[in-house]
Structure formats: C-alpha cells, structure tokens
Design an enzyme around this catalytic site. Structure first.
Site, short mmCIF file in Angstrom:
data_model
loop_
_atom_site.label_atom_id
_atom_site.label_comp_id
_atom_site.label_asym_id
_atom_site.label_seq_id
_atom_site.Cartn_x
_atom_site.Cartn_y
_atom_site.Cartn_z
N TYR A 91 0.84 -1.21 0.00
CA TYR A 91 0.00 0.00 0.00
C TYR A 91 0.88 1.26 0.00
O TYR A 91 0.59 2.23 -0.70
CB TYR A 91 -0.89 -0.04 1.24
CG TYR A 91 -2.04 0.94 1.26
CD1 TYR A 91 -3.00 0.92 0.26
CD2 TYR A 91 -2.18 1.86 2.29
CE1 TYR A 91 -4.07 1.80 0.30
CE2 TYR A 91 -3.25 2.73 2.33
CZ TYR A 91 -4.19 2.69 1.34
OH TYR A 91 -5.25 3.56 1.38
N PRO A 99 -3.08 12.63 -5.62
CA PRO A 99 -2.88 11.53 -6.58
C PRO A 99 -3.95 11.42 -7.66
O PRO A 99 -3.70 10.83 -8.70
CB PRO A 99 -2.86 10.29 -5.70
CG PRO A 99 -3.58 10.68 -4.46
CD PRO A 99 -3.35 12.14 -4.26
N CYS A 153 -8.67 9.52 2.01
CA CYS A 153 -7.89 8.29 1.76
C CYS A 153 -6.47 8.60 1.34
O CYS A 153 -5.52 8.13 1.95
CB CYS A 153 -8.57 7.44 0.71
SG CYS A 153 -10.12 6.77 1.29
N HIS A 154 -6.33 9.35 0.28
CA HIS A 154 -4.98 9.54 -0.27
C HIS A 154 -4.66 11.01 -0.52
O HIS A 154 -3.71 11.32 -1.23
CB HIS A 154 -4.79 8.70 -1.53
CG HIS A 154 -5.16 7.26 -1.32
ND1 HIS A 154 -6.35 6.74 -1.73
CD2 HIS A 154 -4.52 6.27 -0.68
CE1 HIS A 154 -6.42 5.48 -1.38
NE2 HIS A 154 -5.33 5.17 -0.73
N GLY A 155 -5.49 11.90 0.02
CA GLY A 155 -5.12 13.30 0.05
C GLY A 155 -5.36 14.13 -1.19
O GLY A 155 -4.75 15.20 -1.34
#
Lengths: 436, 184
Positions: A298, B159, B144-146
C-alpha cells in the site's frame, strides 16, 4: 534426483499394509516423503515455516468451512450474521477469532518463509520453479485474504473493496469495464459480496493444489540448507522423521503459543475498529488502512505521486504495486552470484538486512497518512525496494568476493563443532574428508 | 517399401490430418462458446441496470453553502449549492492551479441555476468519498490519499488525475433536479 539417497525403504508388515501397497501405495508415498526422506543435517529454525504454513492452511480451511455454515452472504445479512456468530453461535467467537488472526499469522509465517528463501538463496538454480510456485501461492493468499476481509461487510470491508477494485480503473480504456466485471455493478454491492464469498471459498483449495506442486518440486531438488551447498552424500543428511518432524513440531507449538495469546487476549489488536461499523456507501472512514500484511505494498502504491509523460500517477502507482510482487517472480534470474547462501556473501548479507528493515519501514509508512514527509520517505523506500532487485542483485553477483564455501555440508558441520569443542572433533572431520 | 512413397505419404494431408484439425478447431470454438457465459454472468445484471433509472432530487431545503449527497446507480453524488463568494473563489482559479483544467461554466448547473454543482462523490483516484470542506478555493478533500478538489470538483492536487465527473442531469424546475438523464 539420484543424489538424494533415502534413509530406508518402506516395508509393509501387516496384511492390510501389503494389500494396500499392491493397489494404492499411499502409505509408501507418505513414508518416502515424510519419514525416510533425507533432509540436510544442518537445517536451522529458519527452515521450519513451510510445515507451519501447511498447518495454518488446514486451520484456515477448517475454521472457514465452519464459519460459512453460519454466515449470510448478502448485504442485508452479512454484518448481522457476523455479530450472530460472535454472540449466539456456540464458540462462534473463538472460531471467528481463530480465522481472523489465523490470516495474520499465516502472513507472518509466509513473510519469514520468503525472507528465509531470500537469505539462503533458495530461489537459485535448480529451484526456480519451486520459488515461482511459492510466489503464486503468495499471490493467491493475497487475493483470498482481501476477499475474506470484505465478507464481514464493515466500513473497512466496503471501502477496502472500493479502493482495491478501483486500481483497475487506472488502466485506460479497459479499466472501467474490468472494474464493472469484477464488481458486477457500478459500485461495490450485493453482487460483489456474493462473488467474493464464492471465490473466498474456492481459492484456499487452489492454494492447497499449488502447495502440492510446491512440495513435489521441493522433494525433487531437495531442500537447501544454511551453507547453500547441495547434498553430496548420505552423511550430509538425516531422515525427515524423527529429526525434521520433531523440530517442526516444536516450532509449531511455540508458534501456536503466540497465536493463542492473540486469539484469547488481544483478538482485535490486528484489526480495525471501523470494521465493526456496518458498510455505508455514503461515508468513507477518515483513515482507510488495509490489513497490516498489505501495508508495505500500500505504501508503494501511494508513493507514486508524480506523472511520467502520458502515464498518470494513479496508473504508475498501481503498476509499481503490482510490480513489487511481479519482481519476486524473476528474482532467480536477477541474482547473478554463483554463491547461494548469504552466509558466504558479506555484502549481500548487508543489503539483505537493509531490505528487511526497509520492508518493515514501508509497512510503517503504509499506516501513516499520505502527506508531507511520509510521502517523501515512502518514495525513498520504494526506490530501495526496487533498487535491491533490479540494480543490487545483478551487480553484486559480479563484483562481490564471496568467502570460501565449504566442500560439503558435513565439512561445514564438523568445522563448526570442532570450533566449539576445541581440537577434539578435528580428527573426525579429517576422517570424514578421507571417506568423501 | 520405397523411401519416396513414404515421404510422399507424409507430406500429403491424410483424412486423419483433416479430422485432427477439424476436431481441434471445433473444440476451440466450442470451449470459447462455453467460456463466454461464465465470464458474461459477472457483468452487471438486469436488476442492477434497472436500478440505474434517473432519480428526482428536491432542492427546496438546500441553502447556499450547503451540500447534500444523493445515490444514483448505487453510487453517491454531491449536490452542492455555492455562495457568491465560493463561485468567485472558483472563478479566480486559472489553468496553472489545477491538474486538469476545465472552464468554470462547464462545471456549474447552467445559466438559470449557476449556483449548483452536481458531481460524483467518488474520488477519481480510488473511489473514496471526499469530505466537504470550505477553505476557499478548496471544496473537497479526500481522506484516503489526500486529493484536493475545488468548489466545482476540479482537481487541484494529490494523486487523483481527473476532475470529479459530472453525471447526466437536468433541472426540470428551479427546485427539482433529475440525475441520470439530460433530457427534460
């Protein structure tokens, strides 16, 4: 292989034994594989995880089959049926905790098993296929664990499934149709849960099938050992039973002590509290984290935040993550060293332990939010992960000067014991050398 | 037994060769035909597709500055009513501020209803639901991933590579929105 001289031959003594042997010589196969089979006399405890893994597979299948008797594989009933297992089913809590923590311990053992293979060069000729079969088992385990984690239909189940099936949308054109094919819809829903349940039940049996091939390939080439020197004569080996059997049994009991501690005293330590909240397609948990055994991969996925030409960061991240596993498959051909074991490779040893530390560090980063300094560190770590395989392994074999490798396992063992007990064993070493 | 006859016989296709090839080809076609239903059954079924009918959304209760989440085809969509300030802050953003530029007009409801933004509520990175924030010009961030999106769902950084997609929709009146079709 003809050099693998067995310790004894199967002799059926009873009438039934002789009757069986003439019709289906299964006891003979078992005797040859697990009793008289020659194993190197210098195996240490790093060589015990294979047996442990087969026991864990059996345990997961047993607890899983029983849990499936009480589980309801629909979005309406899944979450409540898991609570039903925990509260109403007799000993259901124990079976579920064994199954959930069993998955974690399964992965812990498989990581140690893989690291063992990397340290002692178990992947090298003639064991490339054995190694690749192991990689296939690892991939199947990951798929099985992922789908199993979706079944309780908690928030982490739902959003984990959304994120992981979302990987496929990274591929241009075909990505979205593939995702819809996996999900059976436009979002994770009942069709998804149903097919994941079906496949989660199927895959362990496919793993068992590949394990049979893995063990078969192992018994053709014979085991490696800490010296990396092949078995040359019968004095290099001891019979599987009692030597390997008792060693593996002892390690298994110690392993089960840890396992039992987790099951009984901290059963939710490795899980996430969010998964005790029922799945809600409208709310994402504030911090989505996969199970610990997926964290390093991950972290690699999230490390890629930059585009390269027409390739988007999203596609590159997914490719890097898949690549981090794919690179294991070609490891036998990336390592150019003639010497198998890290014991005689002073530099490889250093880079190997760096790799282990780096892998653990990646796991730690995977649990951190993807921002600021963590992203940068993850990029460095990802660089070393791939650098180890693609740059260090091929180059090191060409420039490293290995230490002297012993002529045989027996020589290495006797040299070690003579060092321990002074000169006493040296005579014995000399006499065995003469014999060889 | 002369050598020439044997070679000739080997080179000429025999009836057996013909049967091998014909059987093999029919077998491949048969296997492919049988494999297809097994793959096809995994695609979204009729019930899932039927659930994709357009939905009506009543907008009477939504004040400027508020956002609601509605579900169409099992997926969440944001319906957000912007304030004058928020529209202004989004209008100031230029091509250099975002990863995928789209003019602001293309992101808003339309002439009569230009304070409305209707976008998918699944982040274009890996599908999490972004959080509604109000730190102008930022309008959403994904936990979650910004990834960070502006007030109209355009990707600013992170992302995700593309803007939050616009579903087909149409305003049948000033207070009624239909998501799932652009035909009134």
């Amino acid at each position: 292989m003809s050099t693998l001289e067995h310790h004894g031959t199967y002799q059926p003594t009873t009438g039934l034994g002789k009757w069986m042997d003439a019709r289906l010589p299964l006891p003979r196969l078992m005797y040859d594989s697990f009793v008289a089979y020659p194993v190197p006399r210098n195996l240490n405890y790093a060589y015990t995880f294979g047996g442990m893994l087969s026991i864990m597979l059996v345990l997961q299948i047993l607890t899983g089959v029983v849990l499936a008797m009480h589980y309801n594989g629909s979005t309406v009933g899944a979450f409540t049926s898991v609570e039903h297992i925990m509260r109403d089913v007799n000993n259901g809590w124990l079976l579920r905790y064994m199954h959930a923590n069993g998955a974690s311990f399964f992965f812990a053992a498989v990581f140690l098993h893989i690291f063992r293979g990397m340290y002692y060069g178990s992947y090298k000729e003639p064991r490339e296929l054995l190694w690749i079969l192991g990689c296939i088992i690892f991939l199947l385990m990951m798929a099985t664990a992922f789908m199993g984690y979706v079944l309780p239909w908690g928030q982490m189940s739902f959003w984990g499934a959304t994120v992981i099936t979302g990987f496929f949308t990274a591929f241009p054109v075909v990505g979205e149709p593939i995702q819809q094919l996996l999900l059976g819809g436009f979002a994770v829903d009942n069709p998804t849960l149903n097919r994941f349940f079906s496949l989660h039940y199927l895959l362990p049996f496919m793993i068992a099938g590949v394990v049979v091939l893995h063990v078969w390939a192992l018994h053709v080439t014979g085991q490696t050992n800490p010296t990396g020197v092949e078995i040359k004569s019968k004095t290099d080996t001891v019979p599987f039973t009692p030597f390997a059997t008792i060693k593996d049994a002892f390690a298994l009991i110690v392993f089960f002590l840890f396992f039992a501690y987790f099951v009984f005293y901290m059963p939710n330590f490795l899980g996430h509290a969010d998964n005790y909240i029922e799945a809600n397609p409208l709310v994402t948990p504030s911090h989505i984290v996969p199970e610990w055994y997926f964290l390093p991969f991950y972290a690699i996925l999230r490390a890629i935040t930059f585009d390269i030409g027409p390739l988007t960061s999203k596609l590159l991240g997914v490719l890097a993550m898949f690549g981090s596993i794919a690179v294991l498959f070609v490891m036998p051909w990336l390592d150019t060293s003639k010497v198998r074991s890290a014991v005689y490779r002073p530099w490889y040893k250093v880079f190997f332990w760096l790799f282990v530390v780096n892998a653990i560090f990646l796991g730690w980063l995977g649990a951190k939010p993807a921002e600021g300094v963590y992203t940068f560190l993850a990029q460095l770590s990802t660089l070393y992960y791939f650098g180890f395989f693609i740059v260090i392994l091929p180059l090191l074999g060409l420039i490293e000067t290995p230490r002297r490798v012993p002529n045989s396992i027996t020589e290495a063992v006797l040299a070690k014991s003579s060092k321990r007990s002074g000169g006493a064993a040296q005579d014995a070493a000399a006499s065995t050398d003469n014999k060889a | 037994m002369s050598d020439t006859t044997t070679t000739e016989n080997e080179e000429l296709p025999t009836r057996r060769d013909f049967i091998y090839v014909a059987t093999g080809m029919l077998g491949v076609i048969g296997a492919a035909s049988v494999a297809w239903p097994f793959i096809d059954q995994m695609r979204p079924d009729a019930a899932v597709l039927a659930a994709g009918q357009p939905i009506d959304v009543n907008l009477e209760a939504v004040e400027p500055g508020q956002a609601i989440t509605v579900t169409w085809r099992g997926k969440p969509y944001f319906v957000r009513r912007l304030t004058e300030d928020e529209i202004a802050s989004a209008s100031e953003l230029g091509e250099g501020d975002m990863k995928e530029f789209a003019p602001i007009e293309t992101r808003l409801g339309g002439e009569e209803v230009k304070d409305w933004v209707i976008v998918s509520a699944n982040c274009t990175h890996l599908g999490c639901v972004p959080k509604v924030i109000d730190t102008k010009p930022e309008g959403w961030n994904c936990p979650c991933h910004g990834s960070v999106f502006d007030m109209t769902g355009r990707i600013l950084r992170g992302p995700a590579a593309t803007n939050l997609p616009l579903p087909p929709y149409v305003f049948t009146s000033a207070t009624n929105l239909v998501i799932g079709t652009d035909q009134a």
